[in-house]
Design an enzyme around this catalytic site. Sequence first.
Site: not given
Ligand code: XIL
Length: 389
Positions: A259, A288, A290
Amino acid sequence: MKSIRLATAALAAIALTSPLALVAAAAEVPTSGDLSAGHAKKDTLRWVAPKGFYIGTAAAGGGHHESQPYPDPFTKDLEYRKVLAAEFSSVAAENQMKWEYIHPEQGRYNFGMADAIVDFARKNNQAVRGHTLLWHSQNPQWVEQGDFTPDELREILREHITTVVSRYKGDIQQWDVANEIFDDSGRLRTTDNIWIRELGPGIVADAFRWAHEADPKAKLFFNDYNVEGVNPKSNAYYTLIQDLLAQDVPVHGFSAQSHLSTRYGFPGDLETNLNRFADLGLETAITELDVRMDLPADGVPTAEMLAKQADYYQRTLSACLNVEGCNSFTIWGFTDKYSWVPVFFSGQGAATVMWNDFSRKPAYHALQCTLAKEAVERGEKHPHLPKCA
Ligand code: XIL
């Protein structure tokens, strides 16, 4: 005649573009204006990707979506589903396999949404990433507030892992068994992680053993944020994993959520970091990704911001492509329409590769071109992609 037709096509494209993209177009931001729905079948991420390389996304639903003024994206938004199937060769459950979602009450599971994702993936020839089994967050009240003895809690975790992993046996390519077990300074979360707090650090190894027993073919991962570079947190994983491997605990992978934010510099040692885990014999993954940004007052990113974002996406992908055993690259949603970022990071947004209307940003093209070039380098094919320099 030709120019009139072109002008009409351009107008049609603008008419179909979101207000955000319209404003952006007026400000001469290269939003591309092209719509996925109108794209040729072969003009997608999964089509151009090298063979055996999984390009994935989270399937939007649950979590923050439930407080938003739209119906469940994954089940209700047909255009979303179309793009999801066309563009990606892997899907992850954004929330639908988390404890609070799949096991909301003691003795009651809610498999509906997770089943739907796995079915969708099967129909569309997609791999699935399972997320997640042992975490400090999004646990149901009955677990967090329950007055269980350590033995009971241990049995609750064992039963949960066995049940969920068995249900999707053969369908899940990679499981995030343990999520975010260290804090940023590399200390185990012994206070906010109920499992580690109540059962001790040894429970982590047990979670991997139970998952492996339930599905011996699934690759079992440690997953976390802020572990892209070499730092105290990724060092803690490096040490722990060496330890577990020495004890023959079935750990198969280490993944960096990624992230990222353009507020901070790009973690330039991502490839070096992934490589040291690969050298332990592990698979690695980006799970993940973004890239959020601080939005200007009018909410519209500038061309420079979009270019910087595209660069971060491209560099993350290149790092993974360069590492042996990094074969799974997942972005955390593909359209700003459903991104978690504006809900969790005030004033920030535009973090995904497509606008609200699914038109493609520079970051999309950066990913697509990087995948296509890699496929060519691996001697596979030469997709015709006019947007790639
Ligand atoms: C986030 C989701 O995108 C949201 O919809 C939810 O409200 C909170 O969690 N790390 C992770 C993910 O491992 O599961 C998280 O996802 C973002 C951060």
